[in-house]
Design a protein around this motif. Structure first.
Motif, PDB file in Angstrom:
ATOM      1  N   THR A  27       0.955  -1.115  -0.033  1.00 31.34           N
ATOM      2  CA  THR A  27       0.037   0.029   0.032  1.00 31.34           C
ATOM      3  C   THR A  27       0.834   1.159   0.007  1.00 31.34           C
ATOM      4  O   THR A  27       0.575   2.045  -0.910  1.00 31.34           O
ATOM      5  N   SER A  28       1.964   1.528   0.909  1.00 31.88           N
ATOM      6  CA  SER A  28       2.820   2.545   0.996  1.00 31.88           C
ATOM      7  C   SER A  28       3.449   2.968  -0.612  1.00 31.88           C
ATOM      8  O   SER A  28       3.823   3.865  -0.759  1.00 31.88           O
ATOM      9  N   SER A  29       3.834   1.599  -1.057  1.00 28.92           N
ATOM     10  CA  SER A  29       4.750   1.646  -2.122  1.00 28.92           C
ATOM     11  C   SER A  29       3.862   1.904  -3.363  1.00 28.92           C
ATOM     12  O   SER A  29       4.363   2.911  -4.141  1.00 28.92           O
ATOM     13  N   THR A  30       2.775   1.567  -3.578  1.00 23.51           N
ATOM     14  CA  THR A  30       1.807   2.049  -4.710  1.00 23.51           C
ATOM     15  C   THR A  30       1.430   3.353  -4.512  1.00 23.51           C
ATOM     16  O   THR A  30       1.314   4.036  -5.471  1.00 23.51           O
ATOM     17  N   GLU A  31       1.351   3.902  -3.389  1.00 25.44           N
ATOM     18  CA  GLU A  31       1.006   5.307  -3.004  1.00 25.44           C
ATOM     19  C   GLU A  31       2.188   6.242  -3.520  1.00 25.44           C
ATOM     20  O   GLU A  31       2.100   7.090  -4.227  1.00 25.44           O
ATOM     21  N   LYS A  32       3.515   5.670  -3.150  1.00 24.21           N
ATOM     22  CA  LYS A  32       4.553   6.558  -3.465  1.00 24.21           C
ATOM     23  C   LYS A  32       4.753   6.565  -4.993  1.00 24.21           C
ATOM     24  O   LYS A  32       5.053   7.452  -5.737  1.00 24.21           O
ATOM     25  N   PHE A  33       4.737   5.419  -5.743  1.00 27.01           N
ATOM     26  CA  PHE A  33       4.623   5.238  -7.205  1.00 27.01           C
ATOM     27  C   PHE A  33       3.627   5.949  -8.019  1.00 27.01           C
ATOM     28  O   PHE A  33       3.715   6.404  -8.845  1.00 27.01           O
ATOM     29  N   ASN A  65      11.938  -2.794  -4.600  1.00 26.47           N
ATOM     30  CA  ASN A  65      12.557  -3.069  -5.747  1.00 26.47           C
ATOM     31  C   ASN A  65      11.814  -3.710  -6.787  1.00 26.47           C
ATOM     32  O   ASN A  65      11.782  -3.418  -8.153  1.00 26.47           O
ATOM     33  N   LEU A  66      10.947  -4.838  -6.446  1.00 27.09           N
ATOM     34  CA  LEU A  66      10.002  -4.947  -7.757  1.00 27.09           C
ATOM     35  C   LEU A  66       8.963  -4.360  -8.341  1.00 27.09           C
ATOM     36  O   LEU A  66       8.748  -4.085  -9.364  1.00 27.09           O
ATOM     37  N   LEU A  67       8.454  -3.543  -7.121  1.00 26.64           N
ATOM     38  CA  LEU A  67       7.480  -2.344  -7.654  1.00 26.64           C
ATOM     39  C   LEU A  67       8.236  -1.374  -8.655  1.00 26.64           C
ATOM     40  O   LEU A  67       7.680  -0.749  -9.367  1.00 26.64           O
ATOM     41  N   ASN A  68       9.188  -0.964  -8.227  1.00 29.12           N
ATOM     42  CA  ASN A  68      10.028  -0.036  -8.816  1.00 29.12           C
ATOM     43  C   ASN A  68      10.507  -0.487 -10.408  1.00 29.12           C
ATOM     44  O   ASN A  68      10.221   0.346 -11.293  1.00 29.12           O
ATOM     45  N   ASN A  69      10.671  -1.751 -10.470  1.00 27.43           N
ATOM     46  CA  ASN A  69      10.948  -2.308 -11.932  1.00 27.43           C
ATOM     47  C   ASN A  69       9.736  -2.175 -12.700  1.00 27.43           C
ATOM     48  O   ASN A  69       9.599  -1.998 -13.858  1.00 27.43           O
ATOM     49  N   ALA A  70       8.660  -2.553 -11.955  1.00 25.48           N
ATOM     50  CA  ALA A  70       7.171  -2.704 -12.540  1.00 25.48           C
ATOM     51  C   ALA A  70       6.879  -1.280 -13.032  1.00 25.48           C
ATOM     52  O   ALA A  70       6.472  -1.270 -14.268  1.00 25.48           O
ATOM     53  N   VAL A  71       7.027  -0.340 -12.368  1.00 23.40           N
ATOM     54  CA  VAL A  71       6.375   1.163 -12.617  1.00 23.40           C
ATOM     55  C   VAL A  71       7.414   1.588 -13.680  1.00 23.40           C
ATOM     56  O   VAL A  71       6.916   2.248 -14.692  1.00 23.40           O
ATOM     57  N   TYR A  73       8.485  -0.023 -16.335  1.00 23.87           N
ATOM     58  CA  TYR A  73       8.167  -0.490 -17.367  1.00 23.87           C
ATOM     59  C   TYR A  73       6.706  -0.823 -17.883  1.00 23.87           C
ATOM     60  O   TYR A  73       6.445  -0.982 -18.961  1.00 23.87           O
ATOM     61  N   ALA A  74       6.147  -0.385 -17.056  1.00 21.33           N
ATOM     62  CA  ALA A  74       4.356  -0.464 -17.062  1.00 21.33           C
ATOM     63  C   ALA A  74       3.899   0.755 -18.108  1.00 21.33           C
ATOM     64  O   ALA A  74       4.277   1.825 -18.056  1.00 21.33           O
ATOM     65  N   GLU A  75       2.953   0.428 -18.884  1.00 21.58           N
ATOM     66  CA  GLU A  75       2.135   1.268 -19.560  1.00 21.58           C
ATOM     67  C   GLU A  75       1.141   2.020 -19.029  1.00 21.58           C
ATOM     68  O   GLU A  75       1.037   3.119 -18.699  1.00 21.58           O
ATOM     69  N   LYS A  76       0.138   0.957 -18.390  1.00 28.94           N
ATOM     70  CA  LYS A  76      -1.167   1.637 -17.732  1.00 28.94           C
ATOM     71  C   LYS A  76      -1.435   0.743 -16.349  1.00 28.94           C
ATOM     72  O   LYS A  76      -2.366   1.135 -15.711  1.00 28.94           O
ATOM     73  N   GLU A  77      -0.927  -0.418 -16.230  1.00 29.48           N
ATOM     74  CA  GLU A  77      -1.489  -1.014 -15.313  1.00 29.48           C
ATOM     75  C   GLU A  77      -0.452  -2.042 -14.552  1.00 29.48           C
ATOM     76  O   GLU A  77       0.397  -2.447 -15.198  1.00 29.48           O
ATOM     77  N   ILE A  78      -0.353  -2.197 -13.334  1.00 32.56           N
ATOM     78  CA  ILE A  78       0.433  -3.231 -12.387  1.00 32.56           C
ATOM     79  C   ILE A  78      -0.536  -3.962 -11.492  1.00 32.56           C
ATOM     80  O   ILE A  78      -1.280  -3.496 -10.865  1.00 32.56           O
ATOM     81  N   LYS A  79      -0.354  -5.233 -11.599  1.00 33.86           N
ATOM     82  CA  LYS A  79      -1.204  -6.181 -10.926  1.00 33.86           C
ATOM     83  C   LYS A  79      -0.214  -7.069  -9.994  1.00 33.86           C
ATOM     84  O   LYS A  79       0.623  -7.655 -10.374  1.00 33.86           O
ATOM     85  N   ILE A  80      -0.312  -6.915  -8.656  1.00 30.62           N
ATOM     86  CA  ILE A  80       0.213  -7.372  -7.658  1.00 30.62           C
ATOM     87  C   ILE A  80      -0.543  -8.434  -6.940  1.00 30.62           C
ATOM     88  O   ILE A  80      -1.588  -8.132  -6.440  1.00 30.62           O
ATOM     89  N   ASN A  85       1.889 -18.886  -1.689  1.00 28.08           N
ATOM     90  CA  ASN A  85       3.228 -18.725  -1.312  1.00 28.08           C
ATOM     91  C   ASN A  85       4.135 -18.186  -2.615  1.00 28.08           C
ATOM     92  O   ASN A  85       5.276 -18.347  -2.726  1.00 28.08           O
ATOM     93  N   GLN A  86       3.365 -17.279  -3.398  1.00 31.82           N
ATOM     94  CA  GLN A  86       4.123 -16.843  -4.564  1.00 31.82           C
ATOM     95  C   GLN A  86       3.731 -15.315  -4.459  1.00 31.82           C
ATOM     96  O   GLN A  86       2.666 -14.863  -4.173  1.00 31.82           O
ATOM     97  N   ILE A  87       4.817 -14.370  -5.050  1.00 38.22           N
ATOM     98  CA  ILE A  87       4.736 -13.015  -5.101  1.00 38.22           C
ATOM     99  C   ILE A  87       4.554 -12.952  -6.801  1.00 38.22           C
ATOM    100  O   ILE A  87       5.698 -13.147  -7.399  1.00 38.22           O
ATOM    101  N   ILE A  88       3.286 -12.366  -7.364  1.00 43.25           N
ATOM    102  CA  ILE A  88       3.610 -12.249  -8.671  1.00 43.25           C
ATOM    103  C   ILE A  88       3.198 -10.903  -9.127  1.00 43.25           C
ATOM    104  O   ILE A  88       2.183 -10.195  -8.746  1.00 43.25           O
ATOM    105  N   ILE A  89       4.142  -9.974  -9.688  1.00 37.94           N
ATOM    106  CA  ILE A  89       3.978  -8.690 -10.059  1.00 37.94           C
ATOM    107  C   ILE A  89       3.921  -8.620 -11.513  1.00 37.94           C
ATOM    108  O   ILE A  89       4.738  -8.715 -12.256  1.00 37.94           O
ATOM    109  N   TYR A  90       2.663  -8.146 -12.300  1.00 38.51           N
ATOM    110  CA  TYR A  90       2.571  -8.194 -13.754  1.00 38.51           C
ATOM    111  C   TYR A  90       2.375  -6.658 -14.052  1.00 38.51           C
ATOM    112  O   TYR A  90       1.904  -5.934 -13.381  1.00 38.51           O
TER     113      TYR A  90
END
Length: 95
Positions: A27-33, A65-71, A73-80, A85-90
């Motif tokens: 939540t805090s990372s998405t608000e920052k980004f 770090n994962l969210l920084n990379n996703a932001v 390269y993303a065009e309009k959407e990031i799904k977390i 037991n897996q973390i998927i960031i699209y």
């Protein structure tokens, strides 16, 4: 999204409240980004039963770090997704 209550992980005498950690950090990372890229839509789906080994600080760094990379390269959407037991960031950016 449900309120942050969580399973507890004990690793080397360090207790990490998993759901609360992921919920709070994501939540805090998405608000920052969103300040940097207000054009991106963040979709968050966190399973309360997933567990991971490590310290709070380690997971905060990994998530950021994962969210920084996703932001970057993303065009309009990031799904977390944190599930089974897996973390998927699209992101919808180029491959």
């Amino acid at each position: 999204m449900a309120s942050p209550s969580s399973p507890i992980l004990v690793f080397n005498d360090i207790t990490v409240l998993l759901y609360k950690l992921f919920f709070t950090k994501i939540t805090s990372s998405t608000e920052k980004f969103k300040l940097i890229r207000p054009d991106i839509n963040f979709i968050v789906d966190i399973d309360q039963n997933s567990s991971f080994r490590g310290t709070k600080e380690m997971w905060e760094t990994i998530i950021d770090n994962l969210l920084n990379n996703a932001v970057r390269y993303a065009e309009k959407e990031i799904k977390i997704t944190v599930r089974k037991n897996q973390i998927i960031i699209y992101n919808d950016g180029p491959n």
